[in-house]
Motif scaffolding. Structure first.
Motif, PDB file in Angstrom:
ATOM      1  N   LEU A   1       0.830  -1.212   0.000  1.00  0.00           N
ATOM      2  CA  LEU A   1       0.000   0.000   0.000  1.00  0.00           C
ATOM      3  C   LEU A   1       0.864   1.262   0.000  1.00  0.00           C
ATOM      4  O   LEU A   1       0.566   2.231  -0.689  1.00  0.00           O
ATOM      5  N   GLU A   2       1.952   1.242   0.744  1.00  0.00           N
ATOM      6  CA  GLU A   2       2.840   2.399   0.801  1.00  0.00           C
ATOM      7  C   GLU A   2       3.511   2.678  -0.547  1.00  0.00           C
ATOM      8  O   GLU A   2       3.940   3.796  -0.813  1.00  0.00           O
ATOM      9  N   ALA A   3       3.583   1.661  -1.399  1.00  0.00           N
ATOM     10  CA  ALA A   3       4.192   1.831  -2.720  1.00  0.00           C
ATOM     11  C   ALA A   3       3.262   2.548  -3.701  1.00  0.00           C
ATOM     12  O   ALA A   3       3.687   2.941  -4.780  1.00  0.00           O
ATOM     13  N   LEU A   4       1.997   2.702  -3.346  1.00  0.00           N
ATOM     14  CA  LEU A   4       1.041   3.410  -4.206  1.00  0.00           C
ATOM     15  C   LEU A   4       1.068   4.893  -3.871  1.00  0.00           C
ATOM     16  O   LEU A   4       0.225   5.405  -3.150  1.00  0.00           O
ATOM     17  N   THR A   5       2.033   5.569  -4.408  1.00  0.00           N
ATOM     18  CA  THR A   5       2.248   6.984  -4.128  1.00  0.00           C
ATOM     19  C   THR A   5       1.391   7.846  -5.057  1.00  0.00           C
ATOM     20  O   THR A   5       0.907   7.368  -6.087  1.00  0.00           O
ATOM     21  N   PRO A   6       1.213   9.110  -4.723  1.00  0.00           N
ATOM     22  CA  PRO A   6       0.505  10.013  -5.642  1.00  0.00           C
ATOM     23  C   PRO A   6       1.161  10.065  -7.031  1.00  0.00           C
ATOM     24  O   PRO A   6       0.472  10.147  -8.040  1.00  0.00           O
ATOM     25  N   THR A   7       2.480   9.989  -7.074  1.00  0.00           N
ATOM     26  CA  THR A   7       3.185   9.978  -8.358  1.00  0.00           C
ATOM     27  C   THR A   7       2.817   8.744  -9.162  1.00  0.00           C
ATOM     28  O   THR A   7       2.564   8.833 -10.368  1.00  0.00           O
ATOM     29  N   LYS A   8       2.760   7.579  -8.514  1.00  0.00           N
ATOM     30  CA  LYS A   8       2.389   6.341  -9.199  1.00  0.00           C
ATOM     31  C   LYS A   8       0.962   6.443  -9.728  1.00  0.00           C
ATOM     32  O   LYS A   8       0.667   6.055 -10.856  1.00  0.00           O
TER      33      LYS A   8
END
Length: 108
Positions: free
Chosen positions: A60-67
């Motif tokens: 979940l933490e890997a789903l950033t606004p940039t992504k």
């Protein structure tokens, strides 16, 4: 590819829910769409994130606004227009091929 099992598991999960697979690992100038699917009239871009443990953060933490932004830009690029229904989703997989749990999220 290390995460191939996770993508295969996510795809199987979504196919069981009635989604139609249109493509995998679709590259665009903005990034890659792991699973390109259709759910009824809606096109769905799916990001698959898998982590064995939380040493490098959770899926979940890997789903950033940039992504999220890059996923949306990739969808627009693939479709060539913005007047069709589109949804962004993520399948998060925690664990290993032998022992895991899966979480399916809509990102809208």
């Amino acid at each position: 590819m290390k995460g191939a099992w996770a993508e295969a598991l996510a795809c199987k999960h979504l196919l069981a829910k009635g989604y139609i697979l249109l493509g995998q690992n679709r590259r665009t100038p903005f990034g890659e769409i792991d699973l390109w699917m259709q759910d009824g009239p809606t096109y769905v871009a799916v990001e698959v994130k898998q982590r064995r443990d939380s040493a490098f953060g959770t899926p979940l933490e890997a789903l950033t606004p940039t992504k999220y932004r890059r996923m949306y830009q990739s969808v627009l690029y693939l479709l060539g227009r913005d007047d069709v229904p589109v949804r962004l989703e993520a399948v998060l997989i925690y664990g290993t091929p032998r022992q895991f749990w899966l979480e399916h999220l809509r990102l809208d």
